[in-house]
Design a protein around this motif. Structure first.
Motif, PDB file in Angstrom:
ATOM      1  N   ASN A 153       2.655 -14.896   0.299  1.00  0.00           N
ATOM      2  CA  ASN A 153       2.961 -13.963  -0.801  1.00  0.00           C
ATOM      3  C   ASN A 153       1.754 -13.180  -1.301  1.00  0.00           C
ATOM      4  N   LEU A 154       0.590 -13.371  -0.654  1.00  0.00           N
ATOM      5  CA  LEU A 154      -0.628 -12.657  -1.096  1.00  0.00           C
ATOM      6  C   LEU A 154      -1.432 -12.205   0.115  1.00  0.00           C
ATOM      7  N   LYS A 155      -1.904 -10.963   0.094  1.00  0.00           N
ATOM      8  CA  LYS A 155      -2.765 -10.430   1.142  1.00  0.00           C
ATOM      9  C   LYS A 155      -4.079  -9.948   0.535  1.00  0.00           C
ATOM     10  N   HIS A 156      -5.115  -9.977   1.360  1.00  0.00           N
ATOM     11  CA  HIS A 156      -6.469  -9.626   0.928  1.00  0.00           C
ATOM     12  C   HIS A 156      -6.569  -8.187   0.422  1.00  0.00           C
ATOM     13  N   VAL A 157      -7.262  -8.032  -0.687  1.00  0.00           N
ATOM     14  CA  VAL A 157      -7.644  -6.718  -1.211  1.00  0.00           C
ATOM     15  C   VAL A 157      -9.054  -6.866  -1.780  1.00  0.00           C
ATOM     16  N   ALA A 158      -9.895  -5.877  -1.538  1.00  0.00           N
ATOM     17  CA  ALA A 158     -11.255  -5.901  -2.089  1.00  0.00           C
ATOM     18  C   ALA A 158     -11.514  -4.615  -2.859  1.00  0.00           C
ATOM     19  N   ASP A 159     -12.213  -4.721  -3.981  1.00  0.00           N
ATOM     20  CA  ASP A 159     -12.546  -3.537  -4.765  1.00  0.00           C
ATOM     21  C   ASP A 159     -13.505  -2.636  -3.988  1.00  0.00           C
ATOM     22  N   PRO A 160     -13.322  -1.317  -4.050  1.00  0.00           N
ATOM     23  CA  PRO A 160     -14.291  -0.402  -3.441  1.00  0.00           C
ATOM     24  C   PRO A 160     -15.608  -0.450  -4.206  1.00  0.00           C
ATOM     25  N   SER A 161     -16.664  -0.005  -3.560  1.00  0.00           N
ATOM     26  CA  SER A 161     -17.978  -0.030  -4.225  1.00  0.00           C
ATOM     27  C   SER A 161     -18.670   1.310  -4.034  1.00  0.00           C
ATOM     28  N   GLU A 162     -19.669   1.556  -4.889  1.00  0.00           N
ATOM     29  CA  GLU A 162     -20.432   2.793  -4.802  1.00  0.00           C
ATOM     30  C   GLU A 162     -21.834   2.551  -5.347  1.00  0.00           C
ATOM     31  N   ILE A 163     -22.754   3.353  -4.884  1.00  0.00           N
ATOM     32  CA  ILE A 163     -24.118   3.290  -5.420  1.00  0.00           C
ATOM     33  C   ILE A 163     -24.170   4.186  -6.648  1.00  0.00           C
ATOM     34  N   ARG A 164     -24.607   3.637  -7.765  1.00  0.00           N
ATOM     35  CA  ARG A 164     -24.685   4.396  -8.996  1.00  0.00           C
ATOM     36  C   ARG A 164     -25.994   4.057  -9.700  1.00  0.00           C
TER      37      ARG A 164
END
Length: 533
Positions: free
Chosen positions: A80-91
């Protein structure tokens, strides 16, 4: 103690701290949840109703998306759950952190081996290095000869057990219990399958890694064996050493089999020349060194649902204390930083360091995808069975080993540590490939957390094994050095355990043997820069 834990106030899931039956359980003051099914310890439970497509938040970051409706109080699973990762950026970077209190450790020292380049070893080994796998057989002969002759090998319990089964009389162990060279902790042999037959890049990576071991602070010197016709030539190896370790003055013996009349002559020459160098190396003894000379690798393997709650945060606190004291720590396993990249980017000391981290992480991730895989395939069957059902859940807990210190530097595989503070090192998540790489970059101690139990050790760097739970510590006492289960039961805080871990580091740095050392667990695997998760 509560039987449920909410790690971050923004999390919409909880962790079962023990096996749960249906019923109402508290997870905070005035807060409780109706658990609607049997939930195994270590697994994640929906805190609220999670309709299909809901982002699951854990450790304060996104770790998955629901693939079906998940009612509150029910278990989150791979179905019932699949992998998700937050996007990232250089700031813009403006990271501030609160250093831990280190007053009790401020003036502490450890008894180490001081090297000419200013580094300090926590052990003192002589190293045998083959430049090609063709020399492995010769190494085995030399290993048997020197370890027996010099008092490093004893008749083990299994030999005595086999003799008893055969009805043989018990014999005294004929190997001397005292070492011939008091200040040499052992002779180590780096067996591998490289040096020829692969790509030139493979051979270069091997030579760079071997250079890190030859010039490691825990190594007094080395004997290098070459066949003569392989890709990884002696001259090339010397060039690599000069490039990476220009200030090192280690004694290194070079022998090439095709320039010697016979295998017997090669082996005898290797033994005789090494014994002469050991007499000199034995003159170096342990002397006090500040804790700023510690370079501590941070590893997790055989992780479970408690890893990111007990052992890893405690190791992170120990890491923060070490860096506050002027030492260095190494956080590796880049596939297990997937989803927490933004936190690490924001902690980099400058944009150049952040850019290098992003470049290495993206290149690695893209290679995995091109090979038909991906970081989301990182969790092992053992991880999943014990509650780590997506890579982002695993990564969010694994990154806790890095504490909160700023990221002082980012290193590609085989690059040596040159800066104090927290270093990120690009390695696979594979336990032995990762620990092999951290030692090659200069780690003179390693902290290794495990929830399922893994015997991993290293030829030159002591590995301290930390159990995430008391059940493991009690069932596998032959491989576990420290039990972090007290955090789960509420008997210890993360800070208390972190201080205990640092105390253990100091004792091992002074010569205390870890369980992996007692078992002669000397694992060494080269990462050939392919897709290894």
């Amino acid at each position: 103690m509560n039987k449920l834990l909410q790690i971050h106030p923004n999390d919409n899931c909880l962790v079962a701290l023990t096996d749960l039956q249906p019923g109402k359980y508290a997870y905070g003051e005035g807060l409780d949840l109706e658990v609607k099914e049997t939930i195994p310890a270590k697994h994640r439970i929906a805190l609220t109703d999670l309709p299909k497509g809901t982002i699951l938040t854990h450790y304060g970051v996104s770790v998955g998306r629901t693939m079906s409706d998940v009612p509150s109080g029910t278990r989150l699973t791979t179905e019932n759950l699949k992998h998700v990762a937050d996007p990232s950026e250089i700031r813009q970077i403006d990271y501030q952190w609160q250093q831990p209190k280190v007053t009790p450790f401020r003036d502490r020292t450890f008894m180490g081996y001081h090297r000419a380049d200013g580094k300090v070893g926590t052990a003192n080994y002589w190293l045998f290095v083959p430049l090609v796998f063709c020399e492995n057989r010769n190494l085995r002969v030399i290993e048997e000869t020197l370890n027996t002759t010099l008092g490093y090998k004893k008749e083990n319990d299994y030999i005595r057990f086999a003799k008893e089964l055969l009805g043989e009389a018990q014999e005294e162990n004929r190997t001397t219990s005292s070492r011939v060279f008091e200040n040499i902790d052992g002779i180590r042999f780096l067996y591998h399958d490289g040096g020829c037959g692969g790509t030139r890049q493979d051979s270069e990576t091997l030579l760079r890694l071997l250079a890190g071991y030859v010039h490691h602070p825990n190594v007094a010197g080395a004997t290098v064996l070459s066949l003569g016709c392989q890709h990884a030539q002696i001259d090339w190896f010397k060039q690599v050493q000069k490039e990476l370790y220009p200030n090192s003055e280690k004694p290194v013996i070079y022998l090439e089999q095709q320039q010697v009349k016979s295998e017997e002559q090669l082996i005898k020459k290797a033994i005789s020349s090494t014994l002469e160098q050991l007499k000199e190396a034995n003159k170096v003894s342990r002397k006090p060194a500040p804790l700023s000379k510690l370079v501590v690798g941070l590893e997790c393997g055989g992780s479970d649902g408690f890893s990111g709650i007990s052992a890893n945060p405690a190791v992170g606190h120990a890491s923060d204390m070490i860096t506050t004291l002027g030492g260095s720590t190494i956080l590796s396993e880049f596939p297990e930083l997937n989803g927490v990249e933004q936190n690490l980017i924001d902690r980099c000391v400058d944009l150049k360091v952040a850019e290098k981290f992003v470049a290495l992480q993206n290149a690695y991730a893209n290679r995995a995808v091109a090979a038909g895989s991906g970081f989301d395939m990182n969790p092992s069957p053992g991880n999943i069975k014990d509650g780590l059902i997506t890579d982002a859940i695993k990564s969010a807990g694994a990154a806790k080993k890095g504490g909160y210190a700023p990221v002082a530097d980012v290193l590609d595989y085989t690059e040596p540590v040159t800066r104090a503070g927290l270093n990120l090192l690009c390695t696979p998540g594979n336990d032995v490939e990762s620990t092999t790489g951290m030692a090659g970059s200069g780690a003179n101690i390693m902290l290794f957390t495990t929830g399922l139990g893994t015997p991993t050790g290293n030829p030159v760097t002591p590995v301290i094994k930390i159990a995430t739970n008391t059940k493991l510590a009690e069932s596998m006492p032959d491989i576990i050095d420290v039990n972090a289960g007290g955090v789960i039961s509420g008997e210890k805080t993360i800070e208390q355990l972190g201080e205990e871990i640092l105390e253990e580091v100091i004792q091992v740095a002074c010569g205390k043997q870890t369980k992996a050392m007692q078992l002669d667990q000397n694992d060494f695997i080269l990462w050939k820069r392919g897709v290894s998760l």
